[in-house]
Design a protein around this motif. Structure first.
Motif, PDB file in Angstrom:
ATOM      1  N   ILE A   1      55.068 -30.489 -26.316  1.00 33.68           N
ATOM      2  CA  ILE A   1      54.278 -31.211 -25.306  1.00 33.68           C
ATOM      3  C   ILE A   1      54.625 -32.690 -25.469  1.00 33.68           C
ATOM      4  O   ILE A   1      54.005 -33.387 -26.279  1.00 33.68           O
ATOM      5  CB  ILE A   1      52.765 -30.977 -25.472  1.00 33.68           C
ATOM      6  CG1 ILE A   1      52.438 -29.482 -25.463  1.00 33.68           C
ATOM      7  CG2 ILE A   1      51.994 -31.693 -24.363  1.00 33.68           C
ATOM      8  CD1 ILE A   1      50.997 -29.153 -25.822  1.00 33.68           C
ATOM      9  N   PRO A   2      55.639 -33.158 -24.745  1.00 30.07           N
ATOM     10  CA  PRO A   2      56.128 -34.526 -24.970  1.00 30.07           C
ATOM     11  C   PRO A   2      55.230 -35.610 -24.371  1.00 30.07           C
ATOM     12  O   PRO A   2      55.462 -36.092 -23.266  1.00 30.07           O
ATOM     13  CB  PRO A   2      57.515 -34.512 -24.318  1.00 30.07           C
ATOM     14  CG  PRO A   2      57.433 -33.446 -23.275  1.00 30.07           C
ATOM     15  CD  PRO A   2      56.448 -32.433 -23.781  1.00 30.07           C
TER      16      PRO A   2
ATOM     17  N   GLU B   1      55.584 -33.357 -35.270  1.00 34.45           N
ATOM     18  CA  GLU B   1      56.922 -33.454 -34.672  1.00 34.45           C
ATOM     19  C   GLU B   1      57.174 -32.336 -33.672  1.00 34.45           C
ATOM     20  O   GLU B   1      57.587 -32.574 -32.540  1.00 34.45           O
ATOM     21  CB  GLU B   1      57.991 -33.447 -35.764  1.00 34.45           C
ATOM     22  CG  GLU B   1      59.377 -33.722 -35.210  1.00 34.45           C
ATOM     23  CD  GLU B   1      60.426 -33.846 -36.310  1.00 34.45           C
ATOM     24  OE1 GLU B   1      61.598 -33.604 -35.996  1.00 34.45           O
ATOM     25  OE2 GLU B   1      60.080 -34.190 -37.459  1.00 34.45           O
ATOM     26  N   GLU B   2      56.918 -31.094 -34.080  1.00 35.01           N
ATOM     27  CA  GLU B   2      57.139 -29.973 -33.163  1.00 35.01           C
ATOM     28  C   GLU B   2      56.144 -29.995 -32.012  1.00 35.01           C
ATOM     29  O   GLU B   2      56.484 -29.650 -30.881  1.00 35.01           O
ATOM     30  CB  GLU B   2      57.066 -28.638 -33.897  1.00 35.01           C
ATOM     31  CG  GLU B   2      57.464 -27.483 -32.989  1.00 35.01           C
ATOM     32  CD  GLU B   2      57.569 -26.154 -33.690  1.00 35.01           C
ATOM     33  OE1 GLU B   2      57.622 -25.142 -32.973  1.00 35.01           O
ATOM     34  OE2 GLU B   2      57.601 -26.106 -34.940  1.00 35.01           O
TER      35      GLU B   2
ATOM     36  N   CYS C   1      53.964 -38.149 -30.177  1.00 35.68           N
ATOM     37  CA  CYS C   1      55.293 -38.573 -30.624  1.00 35.68           C
ATOM     38  C   CYS C   1      55.312 -39.909 -31.359  1.00 35.68           C
ATOM     39  O   CYS C   1      56.089 -40.084 -32.289  1.00 35.68           O
ATOM     40  CB  CYS C   1      56.232 -38.651 -29.420  1.00 35.68           C
ATOM     41  SG  CYS C   1      56.448 -37.080 -28.570  1.00 35.68           S
ATOM     42  N   LEU C   2      54.502 -40.865 -30.934  1.00 38.43           N
ATOM     43  CA  LEU C   2      54.517 -42.202 -31.520  1.00 38.43           C
ATOM     44  C   LEU C   2      53.225 -42.454 -32.289  1.00 38.43           C
ATOM     45  O   LEU C   2      52.157 -42.532 -31.707  1.00 38.43           O
ATOM     46  CB  LEU C   2      54.670 -43.268 -30.426  1.00 38.43           C
ATOM     47  CG  LEU C   2      55.950 -43.192 -29.597  1.00 38.43           C
ATOM     48  CD1 LEU C   2      55.902 -44.181 -28.464  1.00 38.43           C
ATOM     49  CD2 LEU C   2      57.160 -43.440 -30.486  1.00 38.43           C
TER      50      LEU C   2
ATOM     51  N   SER D   1      43.543 -40.605 -31.552  1.00 39.30           N
ATOM     52  CA  SER D   1      44.243 -41.085 -30.354  1.00 39.30           C
ATOM     53  C   SER D   1      44.565 -39.920 -29.423  1.00 39.30           C
ATOM     54  O   SER D   1      44.484 -40.049 -28.198  1.00 39.30           O
ATOM     55  CB  SER D   1      45.514 -41.855 -30.723  1.00 39.30           C
ATOM     56  OG  SER D   1      46.492 -40.994 -31.278  1.00 39.30           O
ATOM     57  N   SER D   2      44.914 -38.787 -29.996  1.00 43.88           N
ATOM     58  CA  SER D   2      45.228 -37.612 -29.176  1.00 43.88           C
ATOM     59  C   SER D   2      43.989 -37.111 -28.438  1.00 43.88           C
ATOM     60  O   SER D   2      44.064 -36.757 -27.270  1.00 43.88           O
ATOM     61  CB  SER D   2      45.804 -36.501 -30.052  1.00 43.88           C
ATOM     62  OG  SER D   2      47.008 -36.932 -30.646  1.00 43.88           O
TER      63      SER D   2
END
Length: 83
Positions: A39-40, A33-34, A45-46, A52-53
């Motif tokens: 880094i949005p 979450e943080e 986030c999803l 995947s990252s």
């Protein structure tokens, strides 16, 4: 320009680390979450996952630079707090 050898970067805190190792440490320190707030990007986030990252970061140099910068910030914070 020739690639740097190990002897040429003794003070590089990222030398010898894998992107996966950096990401695992960031997730352990900040949580998803943080990390997504700092880094949005969608992969944080999803439905975040390491795999995947990693796929996204390997294809997106600007995002990888942000992750590496946040990792260096985390190291400084850990040193400052003594842990």
């Amino acid at each position: 320009m020739a690639p740097m050898s190990t002897a040429e970067q003794p003070n590089n805190p990222l030398h010898g680390l894998t992107l996966e190792g950096i990401l695992n440490e960031l997730v352990a320190y900040f949580g998803w979450e943080e990390l997504g707030e700092r880094i949005p990007v969608r992969c944080f986030c999803l439905d975040p996952s390491i795999n995947s990252s990693l796929r996204f970061l390997r294809k997106t140099p600007w995002a990888r630079e942000k992750v590496e910068g946040l990792y260096l910030f985390m190291l400084r914070e850990k040193r400052r707090s003594g842990g």
